[in-house]
Design an enzyme around this catalytic site. Structure first.
Site, PDB file in Angstrom:
ATOM      1  N   SER A   1     -63.669 -41.294  -3.960  1.00 16.25           N
ATOM      2  CA  SER A   1     -63.833 -39.903  -2.917  1.00 16.25           C
ATOM      3  C   SER A   1     -61.793 -40.341  -2.664  1.00 16.25           C
ATOM      4  O   SER A   1     -61.159 -39.862  -3.195  1.00 16.25           O
ATOM      5  CB  SER A   1     -64.544 -40.327  -2.053  1.00 16.25           C
ATOM      6  OG  SER A   1     -64.351 -39.208  -0.844  1.00 16.25           O
ATOM      7  N   HIS A   2     -62.233 -40.751  -1.389  1.00 11.95           N
ATOM      8  CA  HIS A   2     -60.863 -40.095  -0.293  1.00 11.95           C
ATOM      9  C   HIS A   2     -60.014 -41.408  -0.499  1.00 11.95           C
ATOM     10  O   HIS A   2     -58.785 -41.015   0.654  1.00 11.95           O
ATOM     11  CB  HIS A   2     -60.948 -40.221   1.206  1.00 11.95           C
ATOM     12  CG  HIS A   2     -62.252 -40.361   1.612  1.00 11.95           C
ATOM     13  ND1 HIS A   2     -63.888 -40.505   0.986  1.00 11.95           N
ATOM     14  CD2 HIS A   2     -61.666 -41.416   2.335  1.00 11.95           C
ATOM     15  CE1 HIS A   2     -63.954 -41.606   2.271  1.00 11.95           C
ATOM     16  NE2 HIS A   2     -63.126 -42.528   2.847  1.00 11.95           N
TER      17      HIS A   2
ATOM     18  N   ASP B   1     -60.410 -33.264  -0.325  1.00 11.54           N
ATOM     19  CA  ASP B   1     -60.283 -34.762  -0.831  1.00 11.54           C
ATOM     20  C   ASP B   1     -60.120 -35.783  -2.051  1.00 11.54           C
ATOM     21  O   ASP B   1     -59.987 -33.965  -3.206  1.00 11.54           O
ATOM     22  CB  ASP B   1     -61.466 -35.786  -0.077  1.00 11.54           C
ATOM     23  CG  ASP B   1     -62.101 -35.601  -0.974  1.00 11.54           C
ATOM     24  OD1 ASP B   1     -62.974 -34.756  -1.203  1.00 11.54           O
ATOM     25  OD2 ASP B   1     -63.032 -36.785  -1.204  1.00 11.54           O
TER      26      ASP B   1
ATOM     27  N   ASP C   1     -62.046 -35.844  -4.893  1.00  6.73           N
ATOM     28  CA  ASP C   1     -63.777 -35.756  -5.617  1.00  6.73           C
ATOM     29  C   ASP C   1     -63.931 -34.103  -5.202  1.00  6.73           C
ATOM     30  O   ASP C   1     -64.801 -34.045  -5.727  1.00  6.73           O
ATOM     31  CB  ASP C   1     -64.123 -37.358  -5.461  1.00  6.73           C
ATOM     32  CG  ASP C   1     -64.910 -36.907  -4.131  1.00  6.73           C
ATOM     33  OD1 ASP C   1     -63.969 -37.077  -3.613  1.00  6.73           O
ATOM     34  OD2 ASP C   1     -66.121 -37.275  -4.278  1.00  6.73           O
TER      35      ASP C   1
ATOM     36  N   ASP D   1     -65.390 -33.205  -2.259  1.00 11.02           N
ATOM     37  CA  ASP D   1     -67.282 -33.198  -1.604  1.00 11.02           C
ATOM     38  C   ASP D   1     -66.193 -32.973   0.323  1.00 11.02           C
ATOM     39  O   ASP D   1     -67.256 -32.365   0.493  1.00 11.02           O
ATOM     40  CB  ASP D   1     -67.651 -33.755  -1.649  1.00 11.02           C
ATOM     41  CG  ASP D   1     -67.197 -35.268  -1.084  1.00 11.02           C
ATOM     42  OD1 ASP D   1     -65.655 -35.754  -1.187  1.00 11.02           O
ATOM     43  OD2 ASP D   1     -67.960 -36.260  -1.461  1.00 11.02           O
ATOM     44  N   ARG D   2     -65.026 -33.171  -0.276  1.00 10.18           N
ATOM     45  CA  ARG D   2     -64.569 -33.087   2.147  1.00 10.18           C
ATOM     46  C   ARG D   2     -63.965 -31.812   2.084  1.00 10.18           C
ATOM     47  O   ARG D   2     -63.150 -31.151   0.850  1.00 10.18           O
ATOM     48  CB  ARG D   2     -63.637 -34.388   1.834  1.00 10.18           C
ATOM     49  CG  ARG D   2     -64.933 -35.460   2.187  1.00 10.18           C
ATOM     50  CD  ARG D   2     -63.966 -36.743   3.043  1.00 10.18           C
ATOM     51  NE  ARG D   2     -64.244 -37.987   3.231  1.00 10.18           N
ATOM     52  CZ  ARG D   2     -64.333 -38.747   3.582  1.00 10.18           C
ATOM     53  NH1 ARG D   2     -63.204 -38.671   4.481  1.00 10.18           N
ATOM     54  NH2 ARG D   2     -64.684 -40.031   4.217  1.00 10.18           N
TER      55      ARG D   2
ATOM     56  N   LYS E   1     -71.738 -33.243  -0.582  1.00 13.02           N
ATOM     57  CA  LYS E   1     -71.084 -32.144   0.627  1.00 13.02           C
ATOM     58  C   LYS E   1     -70.154 -31.354  -0.455  1.00 13.02           C
ATOM     59  O   LYS E   1     -70.068 -31.979  -1.567  1.00 13.02           O
ATOM     60  CB  LYS E   1     -70.465 -33.614   1.716  1.00 13.02           C
ATOM     61  CG  LYS E   1     -69.467 -34.227   0.758  1.00 13.02           C
ATOM     62  CD  LYS E   1     -68.997 -35.175   2.279  1.00 13.02           C
ATOM     63  CE  LYS E   1     -67.975 -35.964   1.925  1.00 13.02           C
ATOM     64  NZ  LYS E   1     -68.885 -37.498   2.065  1.00 13.02           N
TER      65      LYS E   1
HETATM   66  C1  G1P Z   1     -67.284 -42.787   5.069  1.00 16.31           C
HETATM   67  C2  G1P Z   1     -67.690 -41.465   5.862  1.00 16.31           C
HETATM   68  C3  G1P Z   1     -69.193 -41.002   5.797  1.00 16.31           C
HETATM   69  C4  G1P Z   1     -69.006 -40.908   4.328  1.00 16.31           C
HETATM   70  C5  G1P Z   1     -68.739 -41.422   3.659  1.00 16.31           C
HETATM   71  C6  G1P Z   1     -68.951 -41.091   2.229  1.00 16.31           C
HETATM   72  O1  G1P Z   1     -67.943 -44.063   5.441  1.00 16.31           O
HETATM   73  O2  G1P Z   1     -67.226 -41.802   7.947  1.00 16.31           O
HETATM   74  O3  G1P Z   1     -69.376 -40.345   6.559  1.00 16.31           O
HETATM   75  O4  G1P Z   1     -70.040 -40.515   3.769  1.00 16.31           O
HETATM   76  O5  G1P Z   1     -67.447 -42.387   3.783  1.00 16.31           O
HETATM   77  O6  G1P Z   1     -67.675 -39.875   2.099  1.00 16.31           O
HETATM   78  P1  G1P Z   1     -67.651 -45.193   6.294  1.00 16.31           P
HETATM   79  O7  G1P Z   1     -66.038 -45.167   5.245  1.00 16.31           O
HETATM   80  O8  G1P Z   1     -67.813 -44.736   7.465  1.00 16.31           O
HETATM   81  O9  G1P Z   1     -68.656 -46.033   6.098  1.00 16.31           O
HETATM   82 ZN    ZN Z   2     -64.742 -37.722  -1.307  1.00  9.93          ZN
END
Ligand code: G1P
Ligand code: ZN
Length: 546
Positions: free
Chosen positions: A116-117, A280, A282, A284-285, A379
């Site tokens: 992801s991010h 982000d 991947d 989804d954000r 998302k």
């Molecule tokens: C974080 C975000 C959460 C999101 C997840 C995946 O998780 O806070 O809302 O669903 O990334 O993108 P966390 O690191 O807080 O567990």
């Molecule tokens: Zn992501």
């Protein structure tokens, strides 16, 4: 070519977190690491029904190690006897596009390669997650079973076939399994064109409306290029940083005002574009920015919910809204006005799946720059941007006008999240444990001028399947409607990250334009007084404030 059975041993720590298994790239690329996990997934999910009749979707965000992992998984899927694999060209599929393809093509599930991010590269992070036939992340029952399987695995199966060309659209065979390389954008773009008023958005751009979409050198670039500049006629240059790079250009592909500083800077110029957005790693954000005006994700969810019927895909109205517990209660106000339910779920998109499947929610959102709907089971960054464009086109107003009018009508929820990243895991757990011990004594107590009404460690019972989740974050709710939430991140790969979420409700329109940190100052001090954050973490201030 032949199918090989390779002896292996369990590797500790292959437990999926908030969203799949994420580790340092160096961990993922050690011998057998990916193979053990993938075989465990196949052992758990691939045995339901006949694999020879099943299709698997495969793709990732293009980060370093994506290509190698794609080859390994294709050869393992062939050894497992899958009928076919649909793989995005170049091994690319954004997370929402993967969800879309799984649903549209009736696949049994999919493997998405992404952290992801989190930053990518040889020194960055890598990840994998399994999504089920509905298109969403596997529920905890499945991820727990996979984890247990990784603890007892003794062998995996893999074809010794040469590498498969995943850069050319078309069909090949490996061990009798069909490998179809698909355009990563096409199915997704077709879905977007059905949900949103593309004619109205085309007219908006044709009329001189300006926008910058920051792809952050991650996976959403190709989607934004094809849809915004291709289908919707936005001028070339609307999409910046639009070519996915294996290390995301060395950046941190997390669209928030801190990491997307280039876009925020651009949007603060006197000649700023009308609209700014970013996505982000991947895809989804999403982050939504007006001219000199940031929109919080919690507000974005509420605004889209209040105006959903402007978009053709949501013209019939919303069945319900769902938000993660730490997300502000702005969406609750809208749900109340619309006479629909607003569900409060634990953090993580996987908790929305049952509600979406059951038709209990149409829109969902998280404060962590995540917004989506029942169109897929993830998302969706580009979707959120298109929704905003549809709204801007339909209203003829600016981002700032839309949001401030929303506040006047529903009240403003001042909101901020403070992250303490990379702190000592033992200290972080101790802080949370100490807080939990204090909870019963908190109601009635005064915290820096706020009287506690209610405090608990959030537990959730899924209204559809009855499954439960405990210890999902400490909530302290005040009599004045404000809130502090504490939880530890479940997506990090090093140490612990403490997240502290602040929310303050301001119904008075005359008080709705204060600087956010200033408006929340009394709550921020209250959080430190109750949790001794500075003493317990050794940090005088958060590492990231969003
Ligand atoms: C974080 C975000 C959460 C999101 C997840 C995946 O998780 O806070 O809302 O669903 O990334 O993108 P966390 O690191 O807080 O567990
Ligand atoms: Zn992501």
């Amino acid at each position: 070519m032949a199918i090989q059975t390779i002896a292996t041993q369990p590797i500790a720590g292959q437990k999926p977190g908030t969203s799949g298994l994420r580790k340092k790239t160096a961990v993922f690329s050690q011998p057998h690491y990916l193979e053990n996990f993938v075989q465990s997934v196949f052992d758990v999910v691939g045995n339901e029904g006949d694999p020879t009749a099943q299709t698997l979707v495969l793709g990732g965000d293009g980060r370093y190690h994506n290509r190698a992992a794609i080859q390994t998984i294709l050869k393992m899927a062939a050894a497992h006897g899958y009928a076919s694999v649909l793989v995005g060209r170049g091994g690319i599929l954004s997370t929402p596009a993967a969800s879309c393809v799984i649903r549209k093509r009736g696949a049994a599930g999919g493997l998405i390669l992404s952290a992801s991010h989190n930053p990518g590269g040889a020194d960055g992070d890598f990840g994998i997650k399994y999504n089920i036939a509905a298109g969403g992340p596997a529920p905890e029952s499945v991820t727990d079973a996979v984890y247990h399987r990784t603890e007892s695995i003794t062998q995996y199966r893999i074809s010794d076939a040469p590498d498969i060309d995943v850069d050319t659209i078309g069909v090949t065979q490996i061990e009798g399994m069909r490998v179809e390389v698909i355009d990563p954008v096409a199915d997704y773009a077709e879905l977007m064109a059905r949900l949103f008023d593309f004619d109205a958005i085309r007219k908006l751009f044709a009329g001189g409306f300006t926008m910058r979409f920051d792809g952050m050198h991650a996976v959403s670039g190709p989607y934004a290029h094809a849809i915004l500049e291709g289908m919707l006629g936005a001028p070339r240059g609307t999409v910046i940083n639009g070519v996915p790079l294996e290390d995301f250009g060395g950046g941190h592909p997390d669209p928030n005002p801190v990491n997307a500083a280039e876009l925020i800077g651009l949007m603060a110029q006197p000649d700023a574009p009308d609209f700014g957005a970013a996505s982000d790693g991947d895809g989804d954000r999403n982050m939504i920015v007006g001219r000199k005006f940031d929109v919080t994700p919690s507000d974005s969810l509420a605004v889209l919910a209040a105006n959903a019927t402007v978009a053709p895909g949501y013209r019939a109205g919303l069945k319900g809204i769902a938000r993660s517990m730490p997300t502000s209660r702005a969406a609750d106000k809208v749900a109340e006005a619309l006479g629909i339910a607003c569900h409060e779920t634990p953090t993580g998109w996987k908790y929305f799946g049952t509600l979406l499947d059951a038709g209990m929610a149409t829109l969902c959102g998280e404060e962590s720059y995540g917004t989506g709907s029942d169109h897929v089971r993830e998302k969706d960054g580009v979707w959120a941007v298109l929704f905003w464009l549809n709204l801007l086109a339909a209203s003829g107003k600016s981002v700032e006008e839309i949001v401030t009018a929303h506040w006047v009508r529903f009240g403003r929820h001042y909101y901020s999240r403070h992250d303490y990243e990379g702190i000592d895991a033992a200290a972080a757990n101790l802080l949370m444990d100490d807080l939990r011990i204090k909870l019963p004594a908190l109601p009635g107590a005064s915290l820096n001028g706020h009287t506690v009404e209610f405090a608990d460690d959030f537990s959730y019972t899924d209204p559809v399947d009855g499954s439960t989740a405990h210890k999902q974050g400490v909530r302290i709710i005040m009599t004045d409607g404000s809130r502090i939430v504490f939880r530890l991140s479940g997506t990090g790969t090093e140490g612990a990250t403490l997240r502290v979420y602040f929310e303050l409700y301001e119904p008075d329109a005359a008080q709705q334009r204060r600087p956010v940190q200033q408006a929340l100052a009394s709550l921020i001090a209250a959080a430190d007084s109750v949790a001794s954050i500075t003493t317990q973490t050794g940090r005088a201030s958060p590492s990231v404030i969003t």
